[in-house]
Scaffold this motif. Structure first.
Motif, mmCIF file in Angstrom:
data_model
loop_
_atom_site.group_PDB
_atom_site.id
_atom_site.type_symbol
_atom_site.label_atom_id
_atom_site.label_comp_id
_atom_site.label_asym_id
_atom_site.label_seq_id
_atom_site.Cartn_x
_atom_site.Cartn_y
_atom_site.Cartn_z
ATOM 1 N N GLY A 85 0.858 -0.968 0.005
ATOM 2 C CA GLY A 85 -0.370 -0.340 0.520
ATOM 3 C C GLY A 85 0.798 1.267 0.368
ATOM 4 O O GLY A 85 0.706 2.404 -0.788
ATOM 5 N N LEU A 86 2.148 1.167 0.592
ATOM 6 C CA LEU A 86 2.811 2.222 0.299
ATOM 7 C C LEU A 86 3.602 2.610 -1.224
ATOM 8 O O LEU A 86 4.266 3.403 -1.752
ATOM 9 C CB LEU A 86 4.007 2.180 1.476
ATOM 10 N N SER A 87 3.372 1.398 -2.185
ATOM 11 C CA SER A 87 3.857 1.582 -3.481
ATOM 12 C C SER A 87 3.339 0.799 -4.402
ATOM 13 O O SER A 87 2.912 -0.277 -3.355
ATOM 14 C CB SER A 87 5.687 1.015 -3.383
ATOM 15 N N LEU A 147 7.116 6.454 5.490
ATOM 16 C CA LEU A 147 5.957 7.981 5.565
ATOM 17 C C LEU A 147 6.275 8.273 5.250
ATOM 18 O O LEU A 147 4.907 8.811 4.917
ATOM 19 C CB LEU A 147 6.422 8.366 7.552
ATOM 20 N N ARG A 148 7.204 9.022 4.565
ATOM 21 C CA ARG A 148 7.046 10.046 3.521
ATOM 22 C C ARG A 148 6.390 9.740 2.615
ATOM 23 O O ARG A 148 5.449 10.125 1.758
ATOM 24 C CB ARG A 148 8.703 10.023 2.219
ATOM 25 N N ARG A 149 6.344 8.301 1.880
ATOM 26 C CA ARG A 149 5.781 7.357 0.284
ATOM 27 C C ARG A 149 4.186 7.670 1.716
ATOM 28 O O ARG A 149 3.436 7.578 0.184
ATOM 29 C CB ARG A 149 5.653 6.208 0.687
ATOM 30 N N ALA A 150 3.451 7.135 2.206
ATOM 31 C CA ALA A 150 2.383 7.149 2.617
ATOM 32 C C ALA A 150 2.091 8.544 2.718
ATOM 33 O O ALA A 150 0.366 8.982 2.750
ATOM 34 C CB ALA A 150 2.292 6.767 4.060
ATOM 35 N N THR A 179 -0.709 1.641 11.075
ATOM 36 C CA THR A 179 -2.254 2.942 10.818
ATOM 37 C C THR A 179 -2.769 2.787 9.550
ATOM 38 O O THR A 179 -2.662 2.029 9.317
ATOM 39 C CB THR A 179 -2.139 4.092 10.970
ATOM 40 N N ASP A 180 -4.158 3.621 8.883
ATOM 41 C CA ASP A 180 -4.371 2.745 7.813
ATOM 42 C C ASP A 180 -4.578 4.812 6.718
ATOM 43 O O ASP A 180 -4.854 5.742 7.716
ATOM 44 C CB ASP A 180 -5.810 3.072 8.566
ATOM 45 N N ARG A 181 -4.644 4.502 5.669
ATOM 46 C CA ARG A 181 -5.245 5.501 4.932
ATOM 47 C C ARG A 181 -6.067 5.129 3.972
ATOM 48 O O ARG A 181 -6.206 4.082 3.503
ATOM 49 C CB ARG A 181 -3.946 6.182 4.275
ATOM 50 N N SER A 182 -6.833 6.011 3.646
ATOM 51 C CA SER A 182 -7.915 6.024 2.839
ATOM 52 C C SER A 182 -7.275 6.174 1.521
ATOM 53 O O SER A 182 -5.852 6.455 1.284
ATOM 54 C CB SER A 182 -9.116 7.216 2.891
ATOM 55 N N PRO A 183 -7.862 5.386 0.283
ATOM 56 C CA PRO A 183 -7.226 4.860 -1.039
ATOM 57 C C PRO A 183 -7.309 6.367 -1.611
ATOM 58 O O PRO A 183 -8.573 7.371 -2.076
ATOM 59 C CB PRO A 183 -8.457 4.091 -1.793
ATOM 60 N N GLY A 184 -6.766 6.570 -2.031
ATOM 61 C CA GLY A 184 -6.248 7.805 -2.927
ATOM 62 C C GLY A 184 -5.772 8.964 -2.436
ATOM 63 O O GLY A 184 -5.759 10.420 -2.561
ATOM 64 N N LYS A 185 -5.847 8.867 -0.750
ATOM 65 C CA LYS A 185 -5.450 9.645 -0.142
ATOM 66 C C LYS A 185 -4.415 10.135 0.706
ATOM 67 O O LYS A 185 -3.606 8.680 0.966
ATOM 68 C CB LYS A 185 -7.088 10.254 0.658
ATOM 69 N N PRO A 186 -3.268 11.128 1.249
ATOM 70 C CA PRO A 186 -2.630 10.717 2.176
ATOM 71 C C PRO A 186 -2.579 10.666 3.160
ATOM 72 O O PRO A 186 -3.712 10.477 3.804
ATOM 73 C CB PRO A 186 -1.710 12.083 1.884
ATOM 74 N N LEU A 187 -1.539 10.280 4.713
ATOM 75 C CA LEU A 187 -1.743 9.892 5.762
ATOM 76 C C LEU A 187 -2.463 10.842 6.206
ATOM 77 O O LEU A 187 -1.993 12.048 5.944
ATOM 78 C CB LEU A 187 -0.700 9.106 6.187
ATOM 79 N N ASP A 188 -2.888 10.880 7.240
ATOM 80 C CA ASP A 188 -3.480 11.722 8.578
ATOM 81 C C ASP A 188 -2.535 12.720 9.205
ATOM 82 O O ASP A 188 -1.715 11.892 8.696
ATOM 83 C CB ASP A 188 -4.385 10.803 9.364
#
Length: 772
Positions: free
Chosen positions: A5-7, A767-770, A718-727
């Protein structure tokens, strides 16, 4: 590289890499980096499974209706009112559900019958929970016992199908059509499919009375009485991965609850084919066995094919062998049927609530069983078994020793915000600093705060993160930089979106583990970050895994691959994250079973290596599998399991200490445990990453700098929504934890160890990629 999910590389495996599934000799991390974490494959596999199940759920496969006159008609003594809640996925989706609702309401019009797909009795969501036997699933059963203070109360109310996939088809033993074997007993099946054992599971209790030695192993066809060309031929076994739930019923019925399998079992898992279709384990293993004259497989009649035949089975050596058929399942003379279970809450000394008892009585009646046969998949109970179950629901709840309830739970399934294994000693103080040595952290990146952050960051209130000084100190320090960010500390699950960040052990990532559950719900993987290194030797705080041998054993050291050869068995593949990868396989030629294979001289030179381990279902075993066995779950079938137990005075044993003591007494044994469990008569062995690397003993320094290969880690998810950056609040807090200031806080706590610059920077890159 960890969670996908990070790449794009981690989310999808390269096609050319997926096609070649031969063992590669790579490490777990190398295969994970190259092929990804399996999310995409699992979506395909699950979608095809669901499609096939949907196509079957309203179909009647068996249309021969019996009068069931030997079952009593349902005659209620009084009319009841209220609501009865029943759960069961296949019960809900099939044809039984509406029949039961309509039939029961004819007798009890004031009762609302609610049948749902999901819901547990432990949570109180339902009154009756149907489906797989909870007591076969140690984690679920132990969680239930600990939450309720009760033993599970269960009845079986139907027999699984003859040949309908998904509807609990009976276990069938297939051999090649040329094989002259006429019959097999369950004891012989134990000898064929199982290994020696020190005990077995009876529900959540370890029962040493079912132990057996390697003298009962059956490894050639000649041991079963076959002569001529068959006499010296090895029995080649085909089966499913040992982490599949279907294995549990076989272990209960054949191994008496033991969980050590013949290490030569060829495991077949569901996989994704290169063309995007599903490689179905039950079909493929039977197909391959059909081409092997000396093969044997346990599967089901839904996988039957030309070139093989089902072997008649006998429950006992002096009993008649019975071939599988619809009739032998109806009367249960065929021994390897599968039951359908109903579980309810029943406190010690108490009786079932009237409405629960009444609905169970209805399920066991002629009307209830008729609905089962009209569904055309499961099979009604024999009259004698139905009578036993009716008598059982008249009983009161079992009286239990509260010290036994949940005894093994923390060993089986430590909570996500705990360590990989519990503090067995019970002596560790979460607020105490056990290490006073300070590492120079000046080469870690300094924290440079962003500005303008505000909002709320939710984290669990429980677990080592908050029980120690680490969690609150990190929160306080972070808020000095970001006073507008509020922290909400409340236990919750990232899977359900109840928290934003969960910190603790590595999530279980094999089939049906926590990462898999997340993938199935969200069709993506959680984001994973290493936030600290586990301790050197503090029990319960992710201590390094040390390897112990007898003190006089001259062994200079072991590589990871040699440890695999000692503790593991040959394997067709392994669980790399949530997907079965055949690239993780290895052959029997890499087995190491005698000390002479390692060049050991002296008294152990001609001796077999005696392997002492925790029970195979303890969580720490999956950690060892990942670190040493490339995700494989096939263990040396002579391994001796030493479980947690109660002493005569009611105190708990310390199984790691017991294992090291066994090695010290044995002299020619081997085990693994935290370095803190060293004792006279045993010594730690240096370990090397590979044959080109130096042997390293676990020390505070070698664990912190990770030169010792069997260090453990502390993870954040943690989680992030598809197509969005991490909170941004989560991202900034993680960046702070990974900084010099954050790692200094971890160091001052004196249990977990701070990250090295290489590891911290790799996590910051992730983290930067996320955040992109």
């Amino acid at each position: 590289m960890g969670i996908a999910g990070l790449s794009a590389v981690s989310a999808q495996a390269r096609p050319e890499a997926v096609d070649d599934k031969r063992p590669t000799g790579e490490t777990y991390e190398e295969i994970l980096d190259r092929l990804g974490d399996g999310n995409r494959e699992n979506i395909v596999i699950r979608a095809e499974h669901d499609s096939r199940t949907d196509a079957r759920k309203h179909k009647r496969f068996y249309t021969d209706l019996r009068p069931l006159s030997d079952l009593p008609a349902y005659r209620p003594k009084e009319r009841l009112s209220g609501a009865i809640r029943v759960s069961g996925l296949y019960l809900h989706d099939g044809l039984i559900r509406q029949q039961w609702i309509d039939a029961f309401k004819r007798f009890h019009p004031d009762v609302e019958v609610i049948i749902t797909q999901k819901g547990t009795i432990a949570s109180g969501a339902v009154d009756i929970e149907t489906g797989p036997r909870i007591s076969d699933r140690l984690r679920a059963a132990s969680e239930y016992e600990l939450a309720t203070g009760e033993r599970l109360f269960e009845i079986d109310w139907a027999t699984g199908s003859y040949d309908v996939p998904g509807w609990s088809p009976a276990f069938v033993i297939f051999v090649h059509q040329d094989n002259p074997i006429a019959r097999l007993t369950l004891e012989q099946l134990d000898g064929i499919f199982g290994g020696s054992r020190t005990g077995g599971w009876k529900g959540t209790r370890w029962d040493p009375s079912v132990a057996r030695g390697s003298d009962k192993n059956i490894r050639t066809w000649g041991q079963l009485g076959l002569t001529g060309e068959w006499a010296d031929k090895p029995i080649r076994i085909y089966g499913r991965p040992l982490k599949y739930n279907i294995q549990l019923g076989f272990e209960r019925k054949v191994f008496q609850g033991g969980d050590v399998w013949n290490e030569n079992t060829n495991e077949y898992s569901h996989e994704m084919n290169p063309d995007g279709t599903r490689y179905t384990s039950s079909v493929e293993m039977v197909k391959d066995m059909a081409a092997d004259r000396y093969g044997i497989v346990f599967s089901d009649m839904g996988s039957n094919r030309p070139g093989i035949r089902a072997v008649p089975l006998a429950a006992a050596s002096d009993g008649g062998a019975v071939p599988i058929s619809l009739q032998s399942l109806r009367d249960r003379t065929y021994p390897l049927y599968i039951e359908q279970w109903a579980q309810v809450r029943l406190g010690p000394g108490k009786r079932l609530p009237p409405l629960v008892k009444e609905f169970l009585t209805f399920m066991l009646s002629r009307e209830g069983q008729d609905a089962i046969q009209r569904d055309g998949k499961w099979i009604p109970l024999p009259a004698a078994r139905a009578r036993e179950m009716r008598e059982k629901i008249e009983q009161t709840g079992e009286s239990v020793d509260p010290r036994e309830l949940g005894l093994h739970l923390k060993m089986l399934a430590p909570r996500r915000w705990e360590g990989e294994s519990p503090d067995e000693t019970g002596l560790v103080d979460a607020r105490k600093a056990y290490y006073r040595q300070s590492f120079d952290l000046s080469d870690l990146p300094a924290y440079r705060p962003l500005t303008g952050l505000s909002g709320t960051l939710r984290m669990p209130a429980s677990g080592q993160w908050m029980e120690s000084s680490v969690g609150q100190a990190l929160i306080d320090a972070f808020r000095r930089h970001h006073p507008s960010v509020r922290f909400e500390l409340k236990d919750g699950d990232l899977l359900a979106g109840q928290v934003d960040l969960s910190v603790g052990r590595k999530w279980s990532s094999y089939f049906a583990g926590e990462v898999f559950d997340f993938q199935q719900k969200h069709e993506r993987s959680p984001l994973e970050f290493q936030l600290a290194t586990g301790s050197f030797d503090v029990p319960g705080w992710n201590p390094a895994i040390a390897v112990f041998v007898g003190k006089d054993n001259p062994l200079p050291g072991l590589t990871i691959r040699q440890l695999d050869g000692i503790f593991g068995g040959p394997r067709r593949g392994g669980w790399v994250s949530t997907t079965w990868r055949r690239q993780a396989g290895r052959g029997a030629d890499e087995n190491i079973r005698r000390w002479s294979q390692l060049g050991v001289t002296g008294k152990c030179a001609d001796q077999p290596i005696t392997v002492y381990v925790p029970p195979l279902k303890y969580h720490i075993m999956s950690v060892f599998e990942r670190k040493v066995m490339v995700g494989g779950n096939m263990w040396n079938d002579s391994a001796r399991e030493i479980p947690l137990a109660l002493n005569p005075d009611g105190t708990r044993t310390v199984p790691s200490n017991d294992r090291v003591a066994a090695v010290a007494s044995d002299g020619c044994g081997i085990t693994f445990a935290s370095p803190s469990f060293g004792q006279e008569g045993a010594r730690m062995v240096p370990v090397a990453e590979n044959a080109r690397s130096p042997f390293i003993l676990p020390t505070l320094e070698s664990v912190r700098n990770r030169s010792y290969p069997l260090h453990l880690e502390v993870y954040g998810y943690t989680d992030r929504s598809p197509g969005k950056p991490l909170d941004p609040n989560v991202a900034e807090f993680l960046r702070f934890v990974l900084s010099r200031e954050g790692q200094q806080i971890i160091q001052r706590d004196g249990k977990w160890l701070p990250l090295t610059p290489d590891v911290a920077n790799a996590q910051l890159d992730r983290l930067r990629r996320a955040m992109e």
